[in-house]
Motif scaffolding. Structure first.
Motif, PDB file in Angstrom:
ATOM      1  N   THR A  19       0.825  -1.206   0.000  1.00 56.07           N
ATOM      2  CA  THR A  19       0.000   0.000   0.000  1.00 56.07           C
ATOM      3  C   THR A  19       0.863   1.260   0.000  1.00 56.07           C
ATOM      4  N   LEU A  20       0.519   2.185  -0.882  1.00 54.05           N
ATOM      5  CA  LEU A  20       1.247   3.452  -1.031  1.00 54.05           C
ATOM      6  C   LEU A  20       0.248   4.581  -1.122  1.00 54.05           C
ATOM      7  N   LEU A  21       0.409   5.599  -0.283  1.00 52.56           N
ATOM      8  CA  LEU A  21      -0.424   6.793  -0.328  1.00 52.56           C
ATOM      9  C   LEU A  21       0.394   7.936  -0.916  1.00 52.56           C
ATOM     10  N   LEU A  22      -0.128   8.553  -1.972  1.00 51.94           N
ATOM     11  CA  LEU A  22       0.501   9.722  -2.585  1.00 51.94           C
ATOM     12  C   LEU A  22      -0.338  10.941  -2.245  1.00 51.94           C
ATOM     13  N   VAL A  23       0.287  11.968  -1.648  1.00 54.12           N
ATOM     14  CA  VAL A  23      -0.420  13.184  -1.268  1.00 54.12           C
ATOM     15  C   VAL A  23       0.252  14.358  -1.961  1.00 54.12           C
ATOM     16  N   ASP A  24      -0.454  14.953  -2.935  1.00 58.38           N
ATOM     17  CA  ASP A  24       0.087  16.085  -3.688  1.00 58.38           C
ATOM     18  C   ASP A  24      -1.072  16.845  -4.309  1.00 58.38           C
ATOM     19  N   ASP A  25      -0.996  18.169  -4.303  1.00 55.60           N
ATOM     20  CA  ASP A  25      -2.087  18.970  -4.877  1.00 55.60           C
ATOM     21  C   ASP A  25      -1.884  19.287  -6.358  1.00 55.60           C
ATOM     22  N   ASP A  26      -0.798  18.796  -6.948  1.00 53.76           N
ATOM     23  CA  ASP A  26      -0.554  18.943  -8.384  1.00 53.76           C
ATOM     24  C   ASP A  26      -1.147  17.707  -9.068  1.00 53.76           C
ATOM     25  N   ALA A  27      -2.385  17.813  -9.557  1.00 56.97           N
ATOM     26  CA  ALA A  27      -3.122  16.659 -10.084  1.00 56.97           C
ATOM     27  C   ALA A  27      -2.405  15.931 -11.225  1.00 56.97           C
ATOM     28  N   PHE A  42       3.252  -1.283  -6.568  1.00 54.92           N
ATOM     29  CA  PHE A  42       2.539  -0.722  -5.428  1.00 54.92           C
ATOM     30  C   PHE A  42       1.030  -0.723  -5.657  1.00 54.92           C
ATOM     31  N   THR A  43       0.272  -0.790  -4.588  1.00 49.73           N
ATOM     32  CA  THR A  43      -1.171  -0.575  -4.603  1.00 49.73           C
ATOM     33  C   THR A  43      -1.362   0.874  -4.169  1.00 49.73           C
ATOM     34  N   VAL A  44      -1.691   1.747  -5.130  1.00 48.12           N
ATOM     35  CA  VAL A  44      -1.635   3.190  -4.910  1.00 48.12           C
ATOM     36  C   VAL A  44      -2.999   3.782  -4.566  1.00 48.12           C
ATOM     37  N   ASP A  45      -2.989   4.668  -3.573  1.00 42.41           N
ATOM     38  CA  ASP A  45      -4.148   5.491  -3.226  1.00 42.41           C
ATOM     39  C   ASP A  45      -3.647   6.934  -3.269  1.00 42.41           C
ATOM     40  N   THR A  46      -4.470   7.858  -3.746  1.00 43.60           N
ATOM     41  CA  THR A  46      -4.038   9.249  -3.880  1.00 43.60           C
ATOM     42  C   THR A  46      -4.913  10.187  -3.074  1.00 43.60           C
ATOM     43  N   SER A  47      -4.328  11.324  -2.774  1.00 42.59           N
ATOM     44  CA  SER A  47      -5.017  12.382  -2.042  1.00 42.59           C
ATOM     45  C   SER A  47      -4.467  13.720  -2.510  1.00 42.59           C
ATOM     46  N   GLU A  48      -5.338  14.717  -2.640  1.00 43.06           N
ATOM     47  CA  GLU A  48      -4.905  16.030  -3.109  1.00 43.06           C
ATOM     48  C   GLU A  48      -4.902  17.090  -2.017  1.00 43.06           C
ATOM     49  N   SER A  49      -5.099  16.685  -0.742  1.00 43.46           N
ATOM     50  CA  SER A  49      -5.119  17.666   0.336  1.00 43.46           C
ATOM     51  C   SER A  49      -4.657  17.030   1.649  1.00 43.46           C
ATOM     52  N   VAL A  50      -4.298  17.876   2.593  1.00 44.38           N
ATOM     53  CA  VAL A  50      -3.909  17.407   3.919  1.00 44.38           C
ATOM     54  C   VAL A  50      -5.099  16.722   4.585  1.00 44.38           C
ATOM     55  N   ALA A  63       1.658   1.289   4.115  1.00 41.72           N
ATOM     56  CA  ALA A  63       3.034   0.889   4.424  1.00 41.72           C
ATOM     57  C   ALA A  63       4.031   1.909   3.896  1.00 41.72           C
ATOM     58  N   TYR A  64       3.637   2.623   2.821  1.00 43.72           N
ATOM     59  CA  TYR A  64       4.503   3.604   2.180  1.00 43.72           C
ATOM     60  C   TYR A  64       3.690   4.870   1.901  1.00 43.72           C
ATOM     61  N   ALA A  65       4.394   6.010   1.870  1.00 42.24           N
ATOM     62  CA  ALA A  65       3.729   7.266   1.516  1.00 42.24           C
ATOM     63  C   ALA A  65       4.735   8.218   0.878  1.00 42.24           C
ATOM     64  N   VAL A  66       4.232   8.994  -0.065  1.00 43.43           N
ATOM     65  CA  VAL A  66       4.992  10.091  -0.674  1.00 43.43           C
ATOM     66  C   VAL A  66       4.126  11.317  -0.477  1.00 43.43           C
ATOM     67  N   VAL A  67       4.652  12.300   0.264  1.00 46.68           N
ATOM     68  CA  VAL A  67       3.845  13.448   0.680  1.00 46.68           C
ATOM     69  C   VAL A  67       4.511  14.742   0.246  1.00 46.68           C
ATOM     70  N   PRO A  88       4.222   3.276  12.905  1.00 45.98           N
ATOM     71  CA  PRO A  88       5.623   3.683  13.016  1.00 45.98           C
ATOM     72  C   PRO A  88       6.560   3.036  11.993  1.00 45.98           C
ATOM     73  N   ASP A  89       6.181   1.876  11.447  1.00 41.04           N
ATOM     74  CA  ASP A  89       7.043   1.200  10.478  1.00 41.04           C
ATOM     75  C   ASP A  89       6.843   1.694   9.044  1.00 41.04           C
ATOM     76  N   ALA A  90       5.915   2.621   8.822  1.00 39.91           N
ATOM     77  CA  ALA A  90       5.656   3.139   7.474  1.00 39.91           C
ATOM     78  C   ALA A  90       6.866   3.908   6.960  1.00 39.91           C
ATOM     79  N   LYS A  91       7.130   3.758   5.660  1.00 31.93           N
ATOM     80  CA  LYS A  91       8.237   4.475   5.030  1.00 31.93           C
ATOM     81  C   LYS A  91       7.656   5.655   4.267  1.00 31.93           C
ATOM     82  N   VAL A  92       8.100   6.856   4.645  1.00 34.09           N
ATOM     83  CA  VAL A  92       7.559   8.081   4.068  1.00 34.09           C
ATOM     84  C   VAL A  92       8.670   8.885   3.402  1.00 34.09           C
ATOM     85  N   VAL A  93       8.378   9.362   2.200  1.00 36.59           N
ATOM     86  CA  VAL A  93       9.279  10.260   1.484  1.00 36.59           C
ATOM     87  C   VAL A  93       8.555  11.583   1.319  1.00 36.59           C
ATOM     88  N   VAL A  94       9.220  12.676   1.657  1.00 31.28           N
ATOM     89  CA  VAL A  94       8.644  14.012   1.504  1.00 31.28           C
ATOM     90  C   VAL A  94       9.167  14.608   0.198  1.00 31.28           C
TER      91      VAL A  94
END
Length: 189
Positions: A19-27, A42-50, A63-67, A88-94
């Motif tokens: 599971t990967l969550l992508l959070v970015d307001d640039d559609a 990855f199994t991707v889920d997206t979000s455009e806001s906090v 398990a993973y996120a790119v924010v 706490p074990d999630a891997k996040v990239v800003v």
């Protein structure tokens, strides 16, 4: 942004939870990165806001996120912090177009494993998430300018004051409006 298809890397080191969550307001960027990460397994889920990102973290922490750091409705570090609390074990990239040392340090303290400046390609993001880079990054060809060093110091104090403009201005012995103008601009080169 260069998006390459790396079939040989797909699902090799991701692990059982993809599971990967992508959070970015640039559609457009968000769609391209989502497609590229899906081709890598990855199994991707997206979000455009906090707000949306926080809701998705609360319901099912990935398990993973790119924010992205700066979003229209707030600071992406809030999503990083919430995810680290829930998982706490999630891997996040800003990711950010406004890179600076102070926010990079804050992101790492909140649980991020890496901090990339935009534009980052899918390979950079993938390598950061799985920490598959080969060695250290090369040193910069041009050192920071004096304006950039000043800007970095202001950002460091701003983060130390929990992003409180009035307190930061007081500590820097600077007028609050002047500080607000500096914070609203992009980092000098």
């Amino acid at each position: 942004m260069k998006m390459t298809n790396k079939e040989d890397t797909a699902n090799t080191d991701i692990g059982p939870d993809t599971t990967l969550l992508l959070v970015d307001d640039d559609a457009p960027f968000l769609r391209r990165l989502a497609r590229a990460m899906e081709t890598r397994g990855f199994t991707v889920d997206t979000s455009e806001s906090v707000t949306e990102g926080l809701a998705k973290v609360k319901n099912q922490p990935p398990a993973y996120a790119v924010v992205d750091l700066r979003l229209e409705d707030g600071n992406g570090l809030d999503v990083v912090s919430a995810l680290h609390e829930r998982r706490p074990d999630a891997k996040v990239v800003v990711l950010t177009g406004y890179g600076n040392i102070a926010t990079a340090v804050t992101a790492v303290k909140l649980g991020a494993i890496d901090y990339l400046s935009k534009p980052a390609d899918a390979d950079d993001v993938f390598n950061a998430l799985l920490n598959t880079s080969n060695g250290k990054a090369p040193p910069p060809e041009n050192p920071m300018s004096a304006d950039r060093v000043r800007w970095e110091h202001i950002q460091r104090v701003y983060e130390a004051c929990d992003r409180n403009v009035s307190e930061t201005a007081r500590r820097l012995n600077m007028h609050r409006r002047t500080l607000q103008r500096i914070l609203a601009k992009r980092a000098p080169r």
